[in-house]
Design an enzyme around this catalytic site. Structure first.
Site, PDB file in Angstrom:
ATOM      1  N   HIS A   1       0.843  -1.205   0.000  1.00  0.00           N
ATOM      2  CA  HIS A   1       0.000   0.000   0.000  1.00  0.00           C
ATOM      3  C   HIS A   1       0.876   1.253   0.000  1.00  0.00           C
ATOM      4  O   HIS A   1       0.707   2.157  -0.832  1.00  0.00           O
ATOM      5  CB  HIS A   1      -0.893  -0.031   1.244  1.00  0.00           C
ATOM      6  CG  HIS A   1      -1.655   1.221   1.502  1.00  0.00           C
ATOM      7  ND1 HIS A   1      -3.018   1.287   1.472  1.00  0.00           N
ATOM      8  CD2 HIS A   1      -1.238   2.484   1.824  1.00  0.00           C
ATOM      9  CE1 HIS A   1      -3.413   2.522   1.750  1.00  0.00           C
ATOM     10  NE2 HIS A   1      -2.344   3.271   1.980  1.00  0.00           N
ATOM     11  N   GLU A   2       1.841   1.289   0.927  1.00  0.00           N
ATOM     12  CA  GLU A   2       2.728   2.451   0.998  1.00  0.00           C
ATOM     13  C   GLU A   2       3.638   2.526  -0.232  1.00  0.00           C
ATOM     14  O   GLU A   2       3.971   3.627  -0.689  1.00  0.00           O
ATOM     15  CB  GLU A   2       3.574   2.385   2.272  1.00  0.00           C
ATOM     16  CG  GLU A   2       2.760   2.441   3.562  1.00  0.00           C
ATOM     17  CD  GLU A   2       1.949   3.717   3.682  1.00  0.00           C
ATOM     18  OE1 GLU A   2       2.385   4.754   3.151  1.00  0.00           O
ATOM     19  OE2 GLU A   2       0.865   3.677   4.301  1.00  0.00           O
TER      20      GLU A   2
ATOM     21  N   HIS B   1       1.873   4.441  -2.954  1.00  0.00           N
ATOM     22  CA  HIS B   1       2.018   5.889  -2.816  1.00  0.00           C
ATOM     23  C   HIS B   1       3.397   6.345  -3.313  1.00  0.00           C
ATOM     24  O   HIS B   1       3.515   7.328  -4.053  1.00  0.00           O
ATOM     25  CB  HIS B   1       1.869   6.300  -1.344  1.00  0.00           C
ATOM     26  CG  HIS B   1       0.485   6.127  -0.798  1.00  0.00           C
ATOM     27  ND1 HIS B   1      -0.636   6.504  -1.489  1.00  0.00           N
ATOM     28  CD2 HIS B   1       0.057   5.634   0.399  1.00  0.00           C
ATOM     29  CE1 HIS B   1      -1.708   6.250  -0.753  1.00  0.00           C
ATOM     30  NE2 HIS B   1      -1.313   5.715   0.396  1.00  0.00           N
TER      31      HIS B   1
ATOM     32  N   ASP C   1     -28.303 -45.715  -5.608  1.00  0.00           N
ATOM     33  CA  ASP C   1     -27.854 -46.197  -6.922  1.00  0.00           C
ATOM     34  C   ASP C   1     -29.039 -46.615  -7.789  1.00  0.00           C
ATOM     35  O   ASP C   1     -28.996 -47.626  -8.512  1.00  0.00           O
ATOM     36  CB  ASP C   1     -26.898 -47.379  -6.763  1.00  0.00           C
ATOM     37  CG  ASP C   1     -25.638 -47.011  -6.004  1.00  0.00           C
ATOM     38  OD1 ASP C   1     -25.201 -45.856  -6.115  1.00  0.00           O
ATOM     39  OD2 ASP C   1     -25.100 -47.879  -5.277  1.00  0.00           O
TER      40      ASP C   1
END
Length: 416
Positions: free
Chosen positions: A21-22, A25, A213
């Site tokens: 995230h950083e 930036h 079955d």
């Protein structure tokens, strides 16, 4: 050991996503020519760092996030060195500042989207056709899965000593058998089976018709006694009822796998559902505060209450301990999407608050120009500090509340 490994892995995954995230930036700010002086993973004392160009990169001692220092985010910043006046962030066009401030959330969205696509082609995504409501479940054919035992309603645990053994297992029923009648009453769907069992007294013998079955067969068993609410009132008073010890095998799979191309459309659809779910969850946050306090003070923990990073890491550990890696990755995807959306809320000190102010300044300047009045200039962030502190105080209190609840009364996804 598996639980602790899962906790560490999930906490590390969160740390990596916040660091990215950083980095979002930082990369966009540098691309536009803004000056970035520091990029660190963690907070507190510096453990290790190096300088490349004008930016110091490093690792700090408290691994609870990270930060990126862009010079001059607001006109009130006083850390601008001589010669850098033209490179301060607040002087750049609003669209460039918007890209830089939203790059963090964009990183979380990218992680979530890539994670969803990978899940779609590997483990599959939740099937939209899978029965999820009580009405849909009861309309399913009565194809059953045998339980190991009969546990009371809402017990949320595995079998323990004293729980009645499954009457269906004693009757030699098998997973995949379709029950067609009970004591002569036809069973057309799972709802009919539930209703028919409720007409029998606990401890009574039930005659069961079924298909296996393609062949019709019959068997009998003594129904166990357990505690359940009325069928027509799930929130009603719990009382003693008969139980067969079976669950439903839905006619459609719970998850659907896609090819690499089809996974893009499935990812888009799932992201839309995730966005709606995130919006609904955020809208309910204030009303969940009393439920969190109840959990802290000894009450039952509502599984729908918010969790902190501590709680999310504990859930990740629980998923690994139960070899439920799908749950682990879906937690990571959901958390990243939530963080991405939450960080764009127009409140300081969130990135969305800075974006909202930038566009407010732009709109105000446009209006003043049309009115022939001088540009009022930039917003004074110092005047917004009381509001900012209020947001920090409320957010901090809510975080402390969720962390406390996650420590003293955590949410569990698997029975104990």
């Amino acid at each position: 050991m598996a639980y602790l490994l899962g906790v560490v892995l999930f906490a590390l995954a969160i740390l990596v996503s916040v660091s990215l995230h950083e980095a979002g930036h930082m990369v966009t700010a540098k691309a536009f020519g803004m000056k970035v002086t520091r990029y660190f993973v963690g907070f507190g004392p510096t453990i290790w760092s190096f300088r490349r160009g004008e930016t110091e990169y490093g690792l700090k001692g408290v691994p609870l996030g990270g930060f990126c220092k862009i010079v001059g985010m607001t006109p009130q910043d006083d850390d601008v060195e001589p010669g850098d006046e033209k490179r301060v962030m607040w002087r750049y066009p609003v669209w460039k500042r918007t890209i830089v401030m939203s790059a963090g959330s964009a990183t979380h969205f990218a992680l979530a989207l890539v994670g969803i696509w990978i899940m779609a082609i590997s483990a599959g995504l939740p099937n939209p056709q899978f029965p999820s409501t009580e009405e849909q479940i009861r309309a399913e054919p009565a194809v059953v899965a045998l339980a190991d035992c009969v546990v009371p309603e809402f017990a949320n645990r595995a079998c323990v000593a004293g729980d009645p053994a499954s009457p269906a297992a004693a009757a030699q029923l098998r997973d995949g058998d379709r029950i067609t009648s009970l004591n002569g009453a036809p069973v057309n769907d799972y709802g009919d089976l539930l209703a028919a069992i409720r007409t029998v007294a606990p401890g009574s013998t039930a005659q069961i018709g079924y298909v296996r079955d393609g062949q019709d067969a019959t068997t009998s068993t003594v129904l166990a006694q357990t505690q359940r609410p009325p069928l027509d009132d799930p929130d009603g008073t719990v009382g003693p009822v008969a139980a067969l010890g079976v669950g439903l095998i839905p006619s459609t799979p719970a998850r659907v796998e896609y090819g690499p191309v089809g996974a893009f459309g499935a990812t888009a659809n799932f992201t839309g559902d995730l966005a709606v779910g995130t919006y609904e969850a955020m809208k309910r946050l204030p009303e969940k505060v009393p439920a969190l306090w109840t959990a802290i003070t000894g009450g039952e923990r509502d599984i729908d209450t918010p969790v902190s990073v501590v709680g999310a890491s504990r859930l990740g550990g629980e998923a690994v301990a139960n070899n439920a890696w799908i749950v682990f990755f879906m937690l990571f995807i959901s958390l990243n999407f939530f963080i991405g959306v939450f960080n764009l809320l127009p409140l300081l000190p969130l990135d969305g608050g800075h974006i909202a102010i930038a566009w407010f300044e732009r709109a105000r300047s446009w209006v003043y120009a049309r009115l022939g009045r001088p540009d009022p200039g930039r917003v004074d962030y110092l005047k917004l500090m009381p509001l900012t502190y209020g947001v920090i105080l409320i957010g901090g209190a809510f975080t402390l509340l969720t962390i406390t609840a996650d420590v003293v009364n955590p949410i569990t996804l698997f029975s104990r």
